[in-house]
Design an enzyme around this catalytic site. Sequence first.
Site, short mmCIF file in Angstrom:
data_model
loop_
_atom_site.label_atom_id
_atom_site.label_comp_id
_atom_site.label_asym_id
_atom_site.label_seq_id
_atom_site.Cartn_x
_atom_site.Cartn_y
_atom_site.Cartn_z
N ARG A 1 33.77 -9.55 60.15
CA ARG A 1 32.30 -9.58 60.22
C ARG A 1 31.81 -8.18 59.89
O ARG A 1 32.15 -7.20 60.57
CB ARG A 1 31.82 -10.00 61.60
CG ARG A 1 30.33 -9.77 61.80
CD ARG A 1 29.76 -10.39 63.05
NE ARG A 1 29.69 -11.83 62.96
CZ ARG A 1 28.91 -12.60 63.73
NH1 ARG A 1 28.12 -12.04 64.65
NH2 ARG A 1 28.91 -13.90 63.61
N HIS B 1 27.37 -16.67 55.78
CA HIS B 1 28.01 -16.99 57.06
C HIS B 1 28.66 -18.37 56.93
O HIS B 1 28.19 -19.37 57.50
CB HIS B 1 26.95 -16.98 58.17
CG HIS B 1 27.50 -16.92 59.57
ND1 HIS B 1 28.85 -16.84 59.84
CD2 HIS B 1 26.88 -16.94 60.78
CE1 HIS B 1 29.03 -16.81 61.16
NE2 HIS B 1 27.85 -16.86 61.74
N GLN C 1 29.72 -20.71 60.02
CA GLN C 1 28.59 -21.34 60.70
C GLN C 1 28.09 -22.53 59.89
O GLN C 1 27.87 -23.62 60.43
CB GLN C 1 27.46 -20.32 60.89
CG GLN C 1 26.24 -20.89 61.59
CD GLN C 1 26.50 -21.23 63.06
OE1 GLN C 1 26.90 -20.37 63.82
NE2 GLN C 1 26.26 -22.47 63.46
N ASP D 1 16.72 -19.88 62.20
CA ASP D 1 17.56 -18.72 62.52
C ASP D 1 16.60 -17.59 62.92
O ASP D 1 15.37 -17.69 62.71
CB ASP D 1 18.39 -18.34 61.28
CG ASP D 1 19.37 -17.20 61.52
OD1 ASP D 1 19.59 -16.82 62.70
OD2 ASP D 1 19.91 -16.67 60.53
N CYS E 1 21.64 -21.59 64.68
CA CYS E 1 22.99 -21.02 64.71
C CYS E 1 23.23 -20.21 65.98
O CYS E 1 24.37 -20.01 66.38
CB CYS E 1 23.23 -20.17 63.47
SG CYS E 1 22.02 -18.86 63.25
N ARG F 1 31.81 -24.59 66.67
CA ARG F 1 32.41 -23.43 65.97
C ARG F 1 33.91 -23.38 66.22
O ARG F 1 34.70 -23.10 65.33
CB ARG F 1 31.75 -22.12 66.44
CG ARG F 1 30.28 -21.95 66.06
CD ARG F 1 30.09 -21.78 64.57
NE ARG F 1 30.80 -20.63 64.05
CZ ARG F 1 30.38 -19.36 64.11
NH1 ARG F 1 29.20 -19.09 64.64
NH2 ARG F 1 31.09 -18.38 63.60
#
Length: 305
Positions: A102, A129, A132, A221, A261, A289
Site C-alpha cells: 500500500r 484499489h 476492495q 467513498d 469501502c 475483504r
Amino acid sequence: MIKRLLTVADINRKELDDMMSLSAKLKAERGKNEYKPLAGKSIAMIFAKSSTRTRVSFDIGIVELGGYPLYLETGKMQVGRGETIGDTAKVMGRYVHGIVIRTYDHSDVEGLACHSGVPVINALTDDFHPCQALTDLFTMREAVGGKLDGVKLAYVGDGSCNMANSLILASKLAGVELTIGAPEQFAPNKAIMKRKLGTGTVRWETDPYKAVADADFIYTDVWVSMGCEDEAEERFNILKPFQVNMDLVKAAAPGVKILHCLPAHRNEEITDEVMDSERSIVFDQAENRLHVQKAILAMMFDPQA
Ligand code: CP
Ligand code: NVA
C-alpha cells in the site's frame, strides 16, 4: 494462476468468476478445513499509508492459508530514507514469496512487480484499489444471489479517486452498469472509462439524483482520500451535494443496498441514518475483504486453485 494484481485489469472474466466461487467456498468453510496453499511461504506486507481492514484481513488471511505475514512500514525501512524501489524489490524478492503493498505512487507498485520477481498485490495506491473493488463485486453477488451482468451500481462522490477508478474496471469486467455521480472538478478518468475489458458499461452524471435513479446499489467513498488532506475544505464545499443521505437513497430502486469501502467519515459523504439503516451492507463488505483476499492469494500460489 494469477501472476500479479496491480489493477483489476490483471485478471480476465474466467479468473474473476473462479475468484468469486473460491471466495464463497472459503467463506463457507472458514475454520473447517486444512487448506494451506501458503504453507512454507512468507508474504511481505509493505505499508506507506494507514490501514485497518486491508492490513488486518491480509495478515489473518495469510496465516489462515498457512503462510507467514511480515508487516513492514515504509517509514522504518530504508526505502523511506531514499533507497530505490528497484533495489528494495530485488532484495525483497530474495527473501519472500510474495508482496502486498500500500503506497502513494502507482508506479512504485509497478516497479516492485517488475524488479522483485515475485507476485505483487496492490493493497491501494493513489490510483487504484483492486482488492476492495473485487470484494465489492463479491458482496454485490451475494446480495443479488447470482451473477452481476446488468446490475445497476451508482457510485456517488469523488469520481476521480482510486475507488472510482477501480470500480470502473471491475464493473466493465463483471458486466455491471455503473453510473458515476460526480462534479466536473472530480470527474471520472476518461482514459480509464474508455478501457475495453468486458461487457459492463460506465457513464458519468453531474446530478447525483440522476446518477442513482433505478440503482440497485449506491456506493460512496470518503471525500478526502489519504494524501489529499491539504484540499479538505475545497473538497467538502464541492462535494456536499453528493452526500449519500435518505433523500438520495429514496431516489433509487426500492430495494437499493448501500456500499462504502470504509473508513466512513460519518455525516460527510454518508449520513448516520443511511450507514446504520437496514439497506446498508457495509460491514458484510468489510468482512468479505478477508474471504476475497484469501481467494486471490490461493489463485497466486496454488496451481490447483
Ligand atoms: N477499505 C480499506 O481499504 O480500508 P483500510 O484503509 O482500513 O485498509
Ligand atoms: N479513497 C480512499 C480509500 C480508502 C480505503 C483513500 O484512498 O483514502
